[in-house]
Design a protein around this motif. Sequence first.
Motif, short mmCIF file in Angstrom:
data_model
loop_
_atom_site.label_atom_id
_atom_site.label_comp_id
_atom_site.label_asym_id
_atom_site.label_seq_id
_atom_site.Cartn_x
_atom_site.Cartn_y
_atom_site.Cartn_z
N ASP A 37 0.82 -1.22 0.00
CA ASP A 37 0.00 0.00 0.00
C ASP A 37 0.85 1.27 0.00
O ASP A 37 0.37 2.35 -0.35
CB ASP A 37 -0.96 -0.01 1.19
CG ASP A 37 -1.98 -1.14 1.10
OD1 ASP A 37 -1.70 -2.16 0.43
OD2 ASP A 37 -3.06 -1.02 1.70
N ARG A 38 2.12 1.13 0.38
CA ARG A 38 3.01 2.31 0.35
C ARG A 38 3.16 2.83 -1.08
O ARG A 38 3.44 4.00 -1.29
CB ARG A 38 4.40 1.97 0.91
CG ARG A 38 4.39 1.55 2.35
CD ARG A 38 5.77 1.73 2.99
NE ARG A 38 6.01 3.12 3.32
CZ ARG A 38 5.56 3.72 4.42
NH1 ARG A 38 4.87 3.04 5.31
NH2 ARG A 38 5.82 4.98 4.64
N MET A 39 2.95 1.95 -2.07
CA MET A 39 3.03 2.37 -3.48
C MET A 39 2.04 3.49 -3.78
O MET A 39 2.22 4.24 -4.73
CB MET A 39 2.70 1.19 -4.41
CG MET A 39 3.58 -0.01 -4.26
SD MET A 39 5.21 0.31 -4.89
CE MET A 39 4.89 0.30 -6.64
N TRP A 40 0.97 3.56 -3.01
CA TRP A 40 -0.11 4.52 -3.30
C TRP A 40 0.01 5.81 -2.50
O TRP A 40 -0.88 6.68 -2.59
CB TRP A 40 -1.47 3.88 -3.00
CG TRP A 40 -1.74 2.63 -3.78
CD1 TRP A 40 -1.38 2.37 -5.08
CD2 TRP A 40 -2.43 1.47 -3.32
NE1 TRP A 40 -1.80 1.13 -5.46
CE2 TRP A 40 -2.45 0.54 -4.40
CE3 TRP A 40 -3.05 1.13 -2.12
CZ2 TRP A 40 -3.06 -0.71 -4.29
CZ3 TRP A 40 -3.64 -0.11 -2.02
CH2 TRP A 40 -3.65 -1.02 -3.09
N LEU A 41 1.08 5.95 -1.73
CA LEU A 41 1.18 7.14 -0.87
C LEU A 41 0.98 8.46 -1.61
O LEU A 41 0.23 9.33 -1.12
CB LEU A 41 2.54 7.16 -0.14
CG LEU A 41 2.56 6.53 1.25
CD1 LEU A 41 3.98 6.56 1.81
CD2 LEU A 41 1.59 7.23 2.19
#
Length: 130
Positions: A116-120
């Motif tokens: 989910d860090r990809m979507w920060l």
Amino acid sequence: MNVRVVVAAAIVVDGRLLLAQRRRPAELEGLWELPGGKVEAGETPTDALRRELREELDIETEAGERIGVEVPLADGLVLRAYLTELVSGTPRALDHAAIGWFSAAELPAVDLVPNDRMWLPELERALRAS
Ligand code: C5P
């Protein structure tokens, strides 16, 4: 090839993003994620998101536009995020350890699951625009 999809919801209310804290598996326990789950046979991704959020958080929702990249997972799964409207209900952690609401300023310091860090960037943009 039959690619299976995992859907996740970015729900923003009053400038805060809803996140849920995982209980399992052990390597993800305690980390925060956009809630969601696997699309089942016969479901559209947005149907699946509506079902998962009802099951996990006891809320009624409506998926909107997709945000961010599609993240490849193990076993031929791909993970997608959708901006999602909270239509009714107050989220409760029926399956997670906890839920929380986080501002754009707080988000970078949250222990998100690695995928989910990809979507920060998109999440911060959605929060600042709300
Ligand atoms: O929640 P569940 O275990 O059904 O999710 C299926 C897969 O998708 C898991 O590998 C989980 O780590 C991943 N996932 C994710 N980020 C999310 C939701 C699920 O990386 N927001």
